[in-house]
Write a protein that holds these residues in place. Structure first.
Motif, PDB file in Angstrom:
ATOM      1  N   UNK A 173       0.823  -1.203   0.000  1.00  0.00           N
ATOM      2  CA  UNK A 173       0.000   0.000   0.000  1.00  0.00           C
ATOM      3  C   UNK A 173       0.859   1.256   0.000  1.00  0.00           C
ATOM      4  N   UNK A 174       0.365   2.335  -0.624  1.00  0.00           N
ATOM      5  CA  UNK A 174       1.081   3.609  -0.549  1.00  0.00           C
ATOM      6  C   UNK A 174       0.924   4.230   0.834  1.00  0.00           C
ATOM      7  N   UNK A 175       1.744   5.219   1.122  1.00  0.00           N
ATOM      8  CA  UNK A 175       1.656   5.945   2.396  1.00  0.00           C
ATOM      9  C   UNK A 175       0.787   7.177   2.207  1.00  0.00           C
ATOM     10  N   UNK A 200       4.995  13.590  -4.297  1.00  0.00           N
ATOM     11  CA  UNK A 200       3.693  13.223  -3.739  1.00  0.00           C
ATOM     12  C   UNK A 200       2.611  13.465  -4.780  1.00  0.00           C
ATOM     13  N   UNK A 201       1.426  12.934  -4.518  1.00  0.00           N
ATOM     14  CA  UNK A 201       0.240  13.237  -5.315  1.00  0.00           C
ATOM     15  C   UNK A 201      -0.889  13.603  -4.366  1.00  0.00           C
ATOM     16  N   UNK A 202      -1.969  14.150  -4.932  1.00  0.00           N
ATOM     17  CA  UNK A 202      -3.138  14.546  -4.146  1.00  0.00           C
ATOM     18  C   UNK A 202      -4.349  13.724  -4.579  1.00  0.00           C
ATOM     19  N   UNK A 203      -5.425  13.820  -3.795  1.00  0.00           N
ATOM     20  CA  UNK A 203      -6.645  13.075  -4.081  1.00  0.00           C
ATOM     21  C   UNK A 203      -7.832  14.029  -4.095  1.00  0.00           C
ATOM     22  N   UNK A 204      -8.633  13.982  -5.156  1.00  0.00           N
ATOM     23  CA  UNK A 204      -9.765  14.889  -5.291  1.00  0.00           C
ATOM     24  C   UNK A 204     -10.808  14.663  -4.201  1.00  0.00           C
ATOM     25  N   UNK A 205     -10.943  13.426  -3.711  1.00  0.00           N
ATOM     26  CA  UNK A 205     -11.979  13.114  -2.712  1.00  0.00           C
ATOM     27  C   UNK A 205     -11.534  13.410  -1.287  1.00  0.00           C
ATOM     28  N   UNK A 206     -10.259  13.714  -1.094  1.00  0.00           N
ATOM     29  CA  UNK A 206      -9.716  13.869   0.256  1.00  0.00           C
ATOM     30  C   UNK A 206      -9.070  15.249   0.394  1.00  0.00           C
ATOM     31  N   UNK A 207      -9.760  16.202   1.008  1.00  0.00           N
ATOM     32  CA  UNK A 207      -9.252  17.579   1.058  1.00  0.00           C
ATOM     33  C   UNK A 207      -8.037  17.776   1.945  1.00  0.00           C
ATOM     34  N   UNK A 208      -7.735  16.802   2.812  1.00  0.00           N
ATOM     35  CA  UNK A 208      -6.599  16.959   3.723  1.00  0.00           C
ATOM     36  C   UNK A 208      -5.498  15.931   3.466  1.00  0.00           C
ATOM     37  N   UNK A 416     -15.797  -0.027  -0.345  1.00  0.00           N
ATOM     38  CA  UNK A 416     -14.573   0.337  -1.047  1.00  0.00           C
ATOM     39  C   UNK A 416     -13.715  -0.923  -1.134  1.00  0.00           C
ATOM     40  N   UNK A 417     -13.278  -1.267  -2.329  1.00  0.00           N
ATOM     41  CA  UNK A 417     -12.450  -2.453  -2.516  1.00  0.00           C
ATOM     42  C   UNK A 417     -10.970  -2.078  -2.481  1.00  0.00           C
ATOM     43  N   UNK A 418     -10.098  -2.988  -2.068  1.00  0.00           N
ATOM     44  CA  UNK A 418      -8.660  -2.683  -2.003  1.00  0.00           C
ATOM     45  C   UNK A 418      -8.144  -2.165  -3.346  1.00  0.00           C
ATOM     46  N   UNK A 419      -7.392  -1.080  -3.281  1.00  0.00           N
ATOM     47  CA  UNK A 419      -6.810  -0.497  -4.483  1.00  0.00           C
ATOM     48  C   UNK A 419      -7.671   0.554  -5.147  1.00  0.00           C
ATOM     49  N   UNK A 420      -8.944   0.638  -4.784  1.00  0.00           N
ATOM     50  CA  UNK A 420      -9.839   1.643  -5.374  1.00  0.00           C
ATOM     51  C   UNK A 420      -9.352   3.037  -4.991  1.00  0.00           C
ATOM     52  N   UNK A 421      -9.000   3.832  -5.984  1.00  0.00           N
ATOM     53  CA  UNK A 421      -8.432   5.173  -5.766  1.00  0.00           C
ATOM     54  C   UNK A 421      -7.255   5.109  -4.780  1.00  0.00           C
ATOM     55  N   UNK A 422      -6.496   4.022  -4.849  1.00  0.00           N
ATOM     56  CA  UNK A 422      -5.314   3.775  -4.019  1.00  0.00           C
ATOM     57  C   UNK A 422      -5.653   3.546  -2.545  1.00  0.00           C
ATOM     58  N   UNK A 423      -6.926   3.303  -2.221  1.00  0.00           N
ATOM     59  CA  UNK A 423      -7.352   3.149  -0.831  1.00  0.00           C
ATOM     60  C   UNK A 423      -7.369   1.691  -0.390  1.00  0.00           C
ATOM     61  N   UNK A 424      -7.424   1.508   0.931  1.00  0.00           N
ATOM     62  CA  UNK A 424      -7.649   0.185   1.500  1.00  0.00           C
ATOM     63  C   UNK A 424      -9.096  -0.224   1.283  1.00  0.00           C
ATOM     64  N   UNK A 425      -9.371  -1.519   1.486  1.00  0.00           N
ATOM     65  CA  UNK A 425     -10.746  -1.981   1.484  1.00  0.00           C
ATOM     66  C   UNK A 425     -11.456  -1.503   2.744  1.00  0.00           C
ATOM     67  N   UNK A 426     -12.656  -0.951   2.569  1.00  0.00           N
ATOM     68  CA  UNK A 426     -13.365  -0.354   3.704  1.00  0.00           C
ATOM     69  C   UNK A 426     -14.853  -0.358   3.408  1.00  0.00           C
ATOM     70  N   UNK A 427     -15.651  -0.311   4.467  1.00  0.00           N
ATOM     71  CA  UNK A 427     -17.109  -0.236   4.308  1.00  0.00           C
ATOM     72  C   UNK A 427     -17.669   0.842   5.228  1.00  0.00           C
ATOM     73  N   UNK A 428     -18.639   1.621   4.706  1.00  0.00           N
ATOM     74  CA  UNK A 428     -19.337   2.632   5.501  1.00  0.00           C
ATOM     75  C   UNK A 428     -20.841   2.540   5.265  1.00  0.00           C
ATOM     76  N   UNK A 429     -21.599   2.750   6.321  1.00  0.00           N
ATOM     77  CA  UNK A 429     -23.042   2.961   6.215  1.00  0.00           C
ATOM     78  C   UNK A 429     -23.436   3.999   7.257  1.00  0.00           C
ATOM     79  N   UNK A 430     -24.385   4.863   6.893  1.00  0.00           N
ATOM     80  CA  UNK A 430     -24.878   5.891   7.812  1.00  0.00           C
ATOM     81  C   UNK A 430     -26.324   5.605   8.197  1.00  0.00           C
ATOM     82  N   UNK A 431     -26.600   5.645   9.484  1.00  0.00           N
ATOM     83  CA  UNK A 431     -27.931   5.408  10.006  1.00  0.00           C
ATOM     84  C   UNK A 431     -28.446   6.647  10.729  1.00  0.00           C
ATOM     85  N   UNK A 432     -29.681   7.035  10.412  1.00  0.00           N
ATOM     86  CA  UNK A 432     -30.332   8.177  11.068  1.00  0.00           C
ATOM     87  C   UNK A 432     -31.378   7.643  12.035  1.00  0.00           C
ATOM     88  N   UNK A 433     -31.364   8.168  13.253  1.00  0.00           N
ATOM     89  CA  UNK A 433     -32.332   7.731  14.270  1.00  0.00           C
ATOM     90  C   UNK A 433     -33.530   8.685  14.248  1.00  0.00           C
TER      91      UNK A 433
END
Length: 434
Positions: A173-175, A200-208, A416-433
């Motif tokens: 993985x990249x740093x 280095x490079x930058x990412x459009x989806x990640x402002x920081x 998110x699958x491993x390697x997608x936009x250079x990212x790790x594999x990850x999952x997110x879901x948002x729940x509203x109460x």
């Protein structure tokens, strides 16, 4: 864990591999002990070789079974792992053949195998003589370097993407860095890197975010001691923005250590009323406290079982909850190749039960109108979409706060699958109460 009495680079590498494959120890813990008695250059080599063995283990084991008549037993078993290391050097590394053989054979001394040096030498010489490095299996599972159970699950879930997933899992993985906006800015930090000729490079989806183009010692980067940045993969950097934090909110980060997401929350919204960072491992919270201090941030750190809310919750509900649930970590195998061998198929059901129990028990601690973000670093649907779909079906006061128009109650969240936009594999879901 007890290191070999005599320090030898290849013996110590084989010892690390043995600790993981035979004793189920974490490579991080074993590597820390082994690397402590070697130079920085040798420590880097040790880690590269051990991780390489984990990535190519199925093929290495096929070669071992072909050349070793009888398995070694007892305190000689570790020599099999030394032979695997020899194979890896000869087949997949830049180490010269002469060094790979002679130094590996000599390492048997440090592992208590003086009487078996001839066996190690004969096996490695036969490997060369038969040109076995070019005789690799054409079986897709063997080529993947994954255990059979995991490959089959991934293939069933992602039949058209399996090759890309496997490639990503076997590519280091990249740093990623996340700039601490309370101490610096993206533009300022990019200027500091440019001044030091660090590409280095930058990412459009990640402002920081900054993605380094080469691996460097983290402590040598500009602003490390001053807290200008944290090391955090791009996928993990999505958590804080998904919470949509506001001033004066009461926030819980559950299973928080080592604190990357907590510190990102504090950097994103410094005017929170309170951030409670909860974890059940005190040693990890100690590390989190050190990270907080370097970044000049603070939160209330609590060591407790997240599912046992009676032991830590004061009754005041939260506006936002991040549940970074315990998981199989199958999405970060590219960073931690030993995970593929430490994790067993039988672990998954227990993890599912634990994840759901924590989610259910945390739900009453969330205010009406509050948001809970469920996250894992897994790519297995049973830990992700299946969990949230079940929760939505069983809780009438929970609704899906979509991140994408394609989400449904049956297929919720973002995988998110491993390697997608250079990212790790990850999952997110948002729940509203409601």
């Amino acid at each position: 864990m007890k290191l070999p009495a005599k320090s030898d680079l290849r013996a110590d590498t084989a010892w690390v591999v043995f600790q993981v494959l035979e004793l189920g120890k974490s490579s991080r813990e074993a590597l820390a002990l082994a690397q402590a008695r070697h130079s920085k250059q040798d420590s880097a080599w040790l880690q590269e070789m051990a991780m390489g063995v984990f990535r190519h283990l199925p093929q290495l084991q096929i070669w071992l079974r072909a050349l070793l008549d009888k398995p070694l037993k007892g305190n000689k078993k570790i020599l099999e792992h030394l032979i695997l290391l020899g194979f890896y050097q000869l087949a997949f590394s830049r180490v010269s053949d002469h060094a790979a053989v002679s130094a590996t054979v000599n390492a048997a001394d440090a592992l208590g195998g003086v009487g078996l040096k001839g066996l190690v030498n004969a096996i490695l010489r036969n490997f060369q003589r038969q040109q076995m490095a070019s005789n690799t299996s054409d079986d897709a599972i063997i080529q993947s370097g994954l255990p059979k159970w995991l490959y089959k699950r991934l293939h069933a879930a992602y039949p058209t993407q399996i090759d890309a997933i496997v490639d990503a899992m076997n590519t280091p993985a990249p740093v990623w860095l996340r700039i601490n906006r309370q101490r610096s800015s993206l533009d300022e930090y990019c200027s500091a890197l440019t001044a030091r000729d660090i590409p280095f490079t930058l990412s459009a989806e990640h402002p920081d975010a900054v993605i380094l183009s080469q691996r460097l010692p983290i402590t040598s980067l500009p602003g490390y001691a001053e807290g200008w940045f944290s090391v955090q993969d791009g996928a993990a950097q999505l958590a804080a923005p998904l919470l949509n934090l506001r001033a004066n909110q009461r926030v819980l980060d559950c299973c928080a250590a080592p604190g990357g997401k907590s510190t990102h929350m504090l950097e994103t919204e410094p005017a929170l009323d309170k951030l409670i960072a909860l974890d059940n491992e005190s040693a990890r919270l100690t590390r989190m406290s050190e990270n907080m201090a370097r970044l000049q941030l603070s939160a209330e750190l609590v060591c407790a079982d997240a599912a046992d809310t009676r032991s830590w919750w004061d009754g005041n509900q939260f506006d936002r909850i991040l549940l970074d649930a315990p998981c199989s970590a199958t999405g970060v195998i590219r960073r931690h190749p030993d995970i593929r061998w430490l994790r067993k198929a039988s672990d998954i059901e227990a993890l599912q039960t634990l994840q759901y129990r924590i989610l259910e028990n945390l739900w009453p601690t969330l205010k009406s109108g509050g948001v809970l973000v469920y996250a894992t670093c897994s790519v297995l649907p049973v830990e992700n979409t299946a969990q949230i779909a079940r929760f939505l079906s069983e809780h009438s006061d929970a609704s899906l706060l979509k991140m994408d128009s394609q989400e449904t109650a049956e297929q919720p969240g973002r995988q998110i699958l491993p390697g997608e936009q250079q990212m790790d594999g990850f999952y997110y879901a948002r729940l509203l109460k409601s």
